[in-house]
Scaffold this motif. Structure first.
Motif, PDB file in Angstrom:
ATOM      1  N   ASP A  27       0.849  -1.193   0.000  1.00 33.60           N
ATOM      2  CA  ASP A  27       0.000   0.000   0.000  1.00 33.60           C
ATOM      3  C   ASP A  27       0.887   1.246   0.000  1.00 33.60           C
ATOM      4  O   ASP A  27       2.087   1.164   0.222  1.00 33.60           O
ATOM      5  CB  ASP A  27      -0.901   0.014   1.238  1.00 33.60           C
ATOM      6  N   LYS A  28       0.282   2.399  -0.199  1.00 30.64           N
ATOM      7  CA  LYS A  28       1.051   3.646  -0.244  1.00 30.64           C
ATOM      8  C   LYS A  28       1.697   3.923   1.113  1.00 30.64           C
ATOM      9  O   LYS A  28       1.016   4.051   2.126  1.00 30.64           O
ATOM     10  CB  LYS A  28       0.143   4.821  -0.630  1.00 30.64           C
ATOM     11  N   ALA A  29       3.022   4.025   1.099  1.00 25.98           N
ATOM     12  CA  ALA A  29       3.769   4.325   2.322  1.00 25.98           C
ATOM     13  C   ALA A  29       3.729   5.833   2.580  1.00 25.98           C
ATOM     14  O   ALA A  29       3.778   6.628   1.652  1.00 25.98           O
ATOM     15  CB  ALA A  29       5.214   3.865   2.175  1.00 25.98           C
ATOM     16  N   VAL A  30       3.640   6.184   3.845  1.00 23.81           N
ATOM     17  CA  VAL A  30       3.674   7.602   4.225  1.00 23.81           C
ATOM     18  C   VAL A  30       4.799   7.890   5.211  1.00 23.81           C
ATOM     19  O   VAL A  30       5.075   9.039   5.517  1.00 23.81           O
ATOM     20  CB  VAL A  30       2.326   8.088   4.820  1.00 23.81           C
ATOM     21  N   ASP A  31       5.435   6.843   5.707  1.00 17.72           N
ATOM     22  CA  ASP A  31       6.524   6.998   6.671  1.00 17.72           C
ATOM     23  C   ASP A  31       7.750   6.218   6.207  1.00 17.72           C
ATOM     24  O   ASP A  31       7.626   5.095   5.720  1.00 17.72           O
ATOM     25  CB  ASP A  31       6.130   6.450   8.050  1.00 17.72           C
ATOM     26  N   ILE A  32       8.914   6.820   6.399  1.00 19.22           N
ATOM     27  CA  ILE A  32      10.177   6.108   6.293  1.00 19.22           C
ATOM     28  C   ILE A  32      10.655   6.012   7.735  1.00 19.22           C
ATOM     29  O   ILE A  32      11.006   7.011   8.344  1.00 19.22           O
ATOM     30  CB  ILE A  32      11.210   6.865   5.434  1.00 19.22           C
ATOM     31  N   HIS A  33      10.589   4.829   8.283  1.00 16.31           N
ATOM     32  CA  HIS A  33      10.901   4.710   9.703  1.00 16.31           C
ATOM     33  C   HIS A  33      12.203   3.956   9.927  1.00 16.31           C
ATOM     34  O   HIS A  33      12.671   3.208   9.068  1.00 16.31           O
ATOM     35  CB  HIS A  33       9.734   4.069  10.467  1.00 16.31           C
ATOM     36  N   ARG A  50      20.944   4.772   7.740  1.00 18.87           N
ATOM     37  CA  ARG A  50      21.566   3.929   6.715  1.00 18.87           C
ATOM     38  C   ARG A  50      20.462   3.078   6.124  1.00 18.87           C
ATOM     39  O   ARG A  50      19.487   2.729   6.805  1.00 18.87           O
ATOM     40  CB  ARG A  50      22.693   3.092   7.316  1.00 18.87           C
ATOM     41  N   ILE A  51      20.599   2.707   4.870  1.00 17.48           N
ATOM     42  CA  ILE A  51      19.517   2.016   4.177  1.00 17.48           C
ATOM     43  C   ILE A  51      19.121   0.713   4.883  1.00 17.48           C
ATOM     44  O   ILE A  51      17.958   0.320   4.849  1.00 17.48           O
ATOM     45  CB  ILE A  51      19.866   1.773   2.685  1.00 17.48           C
ATOM     46  N   GLU A  52      20.048   0.069   5.571  1.00 12.66           N
ATOM     47  CA  GLU A  52      19.729  -1.173   6.276  1.00 12.66           C
ATOM     48  C   GLU A  52      18.738  -0.962   7.420  1.00 12.66           C
ATOM     49  O   GLU A  52      18.110  -1.906   7.869  1.00 12.66           O
ATOM     50  CB  GLU A  52      21.011  -1.817   6.834  1.00 12.66           C
ATOM     51  N   GLU A  53      18.595   0.265   7.887  1.00 11.56           N
ATOM     52  CA  GLU A  53      17.710   0.578   9.018  1.00 11.56           C
ATOM     53  C   GLU A  53      16.434   1.315   8.611  1.00 11.56           C
ATOM     54  O   GLU A  53      15.598   1.603   9.450  1.00 11.56           O
ATOM     55  CB  GLU A  53      18.455   1.430  10.048  1.00 11.56           C
ATOM     56  N   LEU A  54      16.290   1.641   7.334  1.00 13.10           N
ATOM     57  CA  LEU A  54      15.176   2.489   6.897  1.00 13.10           C
ATOM     58  C   LEU A  54      14.169   1.696   6.080  1.00 13.10           C
ATOM     59  O   LEU A  54      14.531   1.004   5.131  1.00 13.10           O
ATOM     60  CB  LEU A  54      15.709   3.667   6.081  1.00 13.10           C
ATOM     61  N   GLN A  55      12.909   1.828   6.447  1.00 14.42           N
ATOM     62  CA  GLN A  55      11.857   1.039   5.810  1.00 14.42           C
ATOM     63  C   GLN A  55      10.629   1.907   5.562  1.00 14.42           C
ATOM     64  O   GLN A  55      10.184   2.634   6.451  1.00 14.42           O
ATOM     65  CB  GLN A  55      11.508  -0.131   6.717  1.00 14.42           C
ATOM     66  N   ALA A  56      10.072   1.786   4.350  1.00 18.53           N
ATOM     67  CA  ALA A  56       8.844   2.504   4.002  1.00 18.53           C
ATOM     68  C   ALA A  56       7.644   1.715   4.496  1.00 18.53           C
ATOM     69  O   ALA A  56       7.531   0.514   4.243  1.00 18.53           O
ATOM     70  CB  ALA A  56       8.755   2.709   2.491  1.00 18.53           C
ATOM     71  N   VAL A  57       6.761   2.392   5.229  1.00 18.39           N
ATOM     72  CA  VAL A  57       5.571   1.748   5.791  1.00 18.39           C
ATOM     73  C   VAL A  57       4.383   2.702   5.743  1.00 18.39           C
ATOM     74  O   VAL A  57       4.543   3.911   5.624  1.00 18.39           O
ATOM     75  CB  VAL A  57       5.802   1.292   7.254  1.00 18.39           C
ATOM     76  N   THR A  58       3.194   2.140   5.886  1.00 20.48           N
ATOM     77  CA  THR A  58       1.999   2.966   6.025  1.00 20.48           C
ATOM     78  C   THR A  58       1.944   3.484   7.461  1.00 20.48           C
ATOM     79  O   THR A  58       2.654   2.991   8.338  1.00 20.48           O
ATOM     80  CB  THR A  58       0.716   2.153   5.750  1.00 20.48           C
ATOM     81  N   ARG A  59       1.081   4.422   7.730  1.00 20.04           N
ATOM     82  CA  ARG A  59       0.914   4.936   9.096  1.00 20.04           C
ATOM     83  C   ARG A  59       0.431   3.810  10.024  1.00 20.04           C
ATOM     84  O   ARG A  59       0.913   3.654  11.136  1.00 20.04           O
ATOM     85  CB  ARG A  59      -0.079   6.109   9.088  1.00 20.04           C
TER      86      ARG A  59
END
Length: 104
Positions: A27-33, A50-59
């Motif tokens: 689904d459309k991600a709104v957070d990079i957490h 760092r990219i290893e710790e960053l993930q796109a997710v929905t709210r």
């Protein structure tokens, strides 16, 4: 734009106006957490950017899975697979070690 958001966008070749899919649902991600955030004992501000710790997710996913140790293995394994599937260069050993840490 926050530093970690720029790192994520650059790694995947996204632009701010692109559709960015959640790594969990599509689904459309709104957070990079940050998967391993400072609130859970992560490193000081900025060092987890760092990219290893960053993930796109929905709210909703951020609220459900974020900052909860019981979901860490799930989040890291989904992220690992997503990075591979999208041809993003990353430190595989770093993520393998993180998954081993949280594999109960």
């Amino acid at each position: 734009m926050k530093r970690h958001t720029k790192i994520y966008l650059d790694a995947f070749g996204y632009d701010l106006c692109d559709y960015i899919a959640s790594e969990i649902s599509g689904d459309k991600a709104v957070d990079i957490h940050h998967i391993d955030c400072r609130g859970m004992g992560g490193d000081p501000k900025g060092s987890k950017d760092r990219i290893e710790e960053l993930q796109a997710v929905t709210r909703e996913e951020h609220l459900k899975y974020g900052d909860k140790k019981e979901w860490m293995y799930f989040l890291y394994s989904k992220h690992y697979d997503f990075l591979i599937a999208n041809g993003v260069k990353f430190n595989k050993q770093y993520l393998t070690d993180k998954m081993a840490k949280y594999d109960y």
